[in-house]
Design an enzyme around this catalytic site. Structure first.
Site, PDB file in Angstrom:
ATOM      1  N   HIS A  19       5.091   6.128  11.609  1.00 47.07           N
ATOM      2  CA  HIS A  19       4.559   5.964  10.247  1.00 47.07           C
ATOM      3  C   HIS A  19       3.596   7.123   9.986  1.00 47.07           C
ATOM      4  O   HIS A  19       2.386   6.943   9.927  1.00 47.07           O
ATOM      5  CB  HIS A  19       3.845   4.612  10.146  1.00 47.07           C
ATOM      6  CG  HIS A  19       3.546   4.157   8.753  1.00 47.07           C
ATOM      7  ND1 HIS A  19       3.648   4.986   7.648  1.00 47.07           N
ATOM      8  CD2 HIS A  19       3.139   2.949   8.285  1.00 47.07           C
ATOM      9  CE1 HIS A  19       3.311   4.289   6.567  1.00 47.07           C
ATOM     10  NE2 HIS A  19       3.005   3.062   6.927  1.00 47.07           N
TER      11      HIS A  19
ATOM     12  N   ARG B 210       0.800  -1.230   0.000  1.00 44.36           N
ATOM     13  CA  ARG B 210       0.000   0.000   0.000  1.00 44.36           C
ATOM     14  C   ARG B 210       0.828   1.274   0.000  1.00 44.36           C
ATOM     15  O   ARG B 210       0.578   2.187  -0.772  1.00 44.36           O
ATOM     16  CB  ARG B 210      -0.883   0.078   1.267  1.00 44.36           C
ATOM     17  CG  ARG B 210      -2.255  -0.473   1.128  1.00 44.36           C
ATOM     18  CD  ARG B 210      -2.718  -0.925   2.485  1.00 44.36           C
ATOM     19  NE  ARG B 210      -1.825  -1.990   2.902  1.00 44.36           N
ATOM     20  CZ  ARG B 210      -2.020  -3.266   2.593  1.00 44.36           C
ATOM     21  NH1 ARG B 210      -3.093  -3.614   1.965  1.00 44.36           N
ATOM     22  NH2 ARG B 210      -1.155  -4.190   2.945  1.00 44.36           N
ATOM     23  N   THR B 211       1.771   1.337   0.923  1.00 46.80           N
ATOM     24  CA  THR B 211       2.432   2.628   1.111  1.00 46.80           C
ATOM     25  C   THR B 211       3.203   3.014  -0.153  1.00 46.80           C
ATOM     26  O   THR B 211       3.077   4.124  -0.657  1.00 46.80           O
ATOM     27  CB  THR B 211       3.342   2.601   2.347  1.00 46.80           C
ATOM     28  OG1 THR B 211       2.555   2.148   3.455  1.00 46.80           O
ATOM     29  CG2 THR B 211       3.890   3.978   2.660  1.00 46.80           C
TER      30      THR B 211
ATOM     31  N   ARG C  21      11.145   4.064   3.269  1.00 47.49           N
ATOM     32  CA  ARG C  21      10.817   3.108   4.341  1.00 47.49           C
ATOM     33  C   ARG C  21      12.078   2.331   4.673  1.00 47.49           C
ATOM     34  O   ARG C  21      12.805   1.911   3.775  1.00 47.49           O
ATOM     35  CB  ARG C  21       9.718   2.152   3.883  1.00 47.49           C
ATOM     36  CG  ARG C  21       9.555   0.971   4.835  1.00 47.49           C
ATOM     37  CD  ARG C  21       8.322   0.182   4.564  1.00 47.49           C
ATOM     38  NE  ARG C  21       7.120   0.939   4.891  1.00 47.49           N
ATOM     39  CZ  ARG C  21       5.898   0.417   4.932  1.00 47.49           C
ATOM     40  NH1 ARG C  21       5.726  -0.860   4.666  1.00 47.49           N
ATOM     41  NH2 ARG C  21       4.859   1.155   5.241  1.00 47.49           N
TER      42      ARG C  21
ATOM     43  N   LYS D 269      25.565  -3.047  -1.209  1.00 44.83           N
ATOM     44  CA  LYS D 269      27.026  -2.971  -1.324  1.00 44.83           C
ATOM     45  C   LYS D 269      27.640  -2.260  -0.123  1.00 44.83           C
ATOM     46  O   LYS D 269      28.840  -2.030  -0.077  1.00 44.83           O
ATOM     47  CB  LYS D 269      27.409  -2.196  -2.574  1.00 44.83           C
ATOM     48  CG  LYS D 269      26.894  -2.780  -3.870  1.00 44.83           C
ATOM     49  CD  LYS D 269      27.408  -1.929  -5.037  1.00 44.83           C
ATOM     50  CE  LYS D 269      26.733  -2.292  -6.336  1.00 44.83           C
ATOM     51  NZ  LYS D 269      27.062  -1.310  -7.385  1.00 44.83           N
TER      52      LYS D 269
HETATM   53  C1  NCD Z   1       1.617  -0.770   8.354  1.00 44.35           C
HETATM   54  C2  NCD Z   1       3.117  -0.603   8.512  1.00 44.35           C
HETATM   55  O1  NCD Z   1       3.866  -0.791   7.531  1.00 44.35           O
HETATM   56  O2  NCD Z   1       3.510  -0.252   9.611  1.00 44.35           O
HETATM   57  N1  NCD Z   1       1.261  -1.009   7.019  1.00 44.35           N
HETATM   58  C3  NCD Z   1       0.992   0.062   6.224  1.00 44.35           C
HETATM   59  O3  NCD Z   1       1.860   0.832   5.866  1.00 44.35           O
HETATM   60  N2  NCD Z   1      -0.289   0.297   5.901  1.00 44.35           N
HETATM   61  C4  NCD Z   1       1.028  -1.755   9.283  1.00 44.35           C
HETATM   62  C5  NCD Z   1       1.607  -3.128   9.329  1.00 44.35           C
HETATM   63  O4  NCD Z   1       2.532  -3.469   8.575  1.00 44.35           O
HETATM   64  O5  NCD Z   1       1.111  -3.909  10.146  1.00 44.35           O
END
Ligand code: NCD
Length: 304
Positions: free
Chosen positions: A129, A51-52, A101, A80
């Protein structure tokens, strides 16, 4: 130039503005379809994501911009041994904005300190997040018509669940918010959020292990996945993973206007039978996340 590393980097007024922009995008998508022409978003994802990453990329495409992507530490120079600082300096030569991320807490902050373009934290370890919180705030606002005077139940892995930490930090700034923290003992909210936010700000909260007992008083139930990848041993994960499973029967005592939220991915926490319930909001959250990321990109690029 500004980055978004922690949700507190945005004032309440800026959050309200992002919600207003997102609502305008929903109402008038055509107005925004070319607004980022010639701009590039780099998505640097060193941890799994569906999703993200895709919502950032869809957001940039829907603004008329372009996307450069690195998905997975194995396919980039991180494999590397390149430092986050050097990666951030390099990507600054190619793109106008970065969404990152990373499994290490603080990695996006290090990137922001070294990049010459805005950096967005798209999840750092078990820490924060903030853009999931933007999705959550728009969802709460659209479902409830307000961000104040709400009893919010947070259920599941409150220890490692970074979405929970950012959501508490954000909601603690609105009036009349009360939290019910529902988790097994081992997965309670970390001290830096409990003392550092709830107690420091005098926000009322209760802790319990009993989901059904807590349900009747909730305006919002925010379910979370037990974060397997942050556990030190598999045995503990297996023991705790099914601590809470929301089923239609368990919802019997819940309010008719409850909003059931989940950042997704869902593993077992919400029975699929609940997807048909009008109170289920988790797929709306996914869509709202794209609109809020569009609004955020516009603001950080100073296009709006
Ligand atoms: C969440 C995350 O990555 O922290 N997912 C997301 O980005 N919607 C929640 C999760 O992974 O449980």
């Amino acid at each position: 130039m500004r980055s978004l590393i922690n949700i507190l980097d945005l004032s309440v007024q800026e959050l309200d503005e992002l919600i207003a922009i997102a609502n305008d995008i929903i109402a008038n998508p055509g107005k925004y379809s070319e607004i980022c022409r010639g701009k590039k978003l780099a998505t640097l994802f060193f941890e799994p994501s569906t999703r993200t990453r895709l919502s950032f990329e869809a957001a940039m495409y829907e603004l008329g911009g372009n996307v450069l992507t690195v998905a997975g530490a194995d396919s980039s120079s991180a494999a590397k041994g390149e430092s986050i600082a050097d990666t951030a300096k390099t990507v600054s030569c190619y793109a106008d904005i970065i969404a990152m991320r990373h499994p290490k807490e603080g990695a996006p902050l290090v990137a922001a300190m070294n990049a010459s373009i805005p950096v967005i934290n798209a999840g750092d370890g078990g820490h924060n997040h903030p853009t999931q919180t933007l999705a959550d705030l728009l969802t709460i606002h659209r479902e409830k018509g307000r961000l104040s005077d709400l009893t919010i139940g947070l259920c599941g892995d409150l220890k490692f669940g970074r979405t929970v930490h950012s959501l508490i930090e954000a909601m603690a700034r609105y009036e009349g918010i009360r939290f019910v923290l529902i988790s097994p003992d081992e997965l309670k909210l970390p001290g830096y959020v409990r003392q550092g936010v709830l107690e420091k700000e005098g926000i009322p909260y209760a802790e319990t292990g009993d989901l059904e007992g807590a349900l009747p008083e909730l305006d919002i139930l925010y379910m979370t996945r037990v974060q397997r990848e942050r556990f030190f041993n598999e045995e503990d994960y297996l023991r705790l993973k099914d601590s809470y499973i929301l089923t239609p029967e368990k919802l019997a005592g819940a309010r008719a206007d409850l909003a059931i939220m989940h950042p997704l991915p869902r593993v077992n926490e919400i029975s699929v039978a609940i997807d048909q319930d009008p109170r289920a909001c988790y797929f709306k959250q996914v869509l709202n996340g794209k609109y809020m990321r569009m609004a955020l990109i516009l603001r950080l690029l100073e296009v709006l």
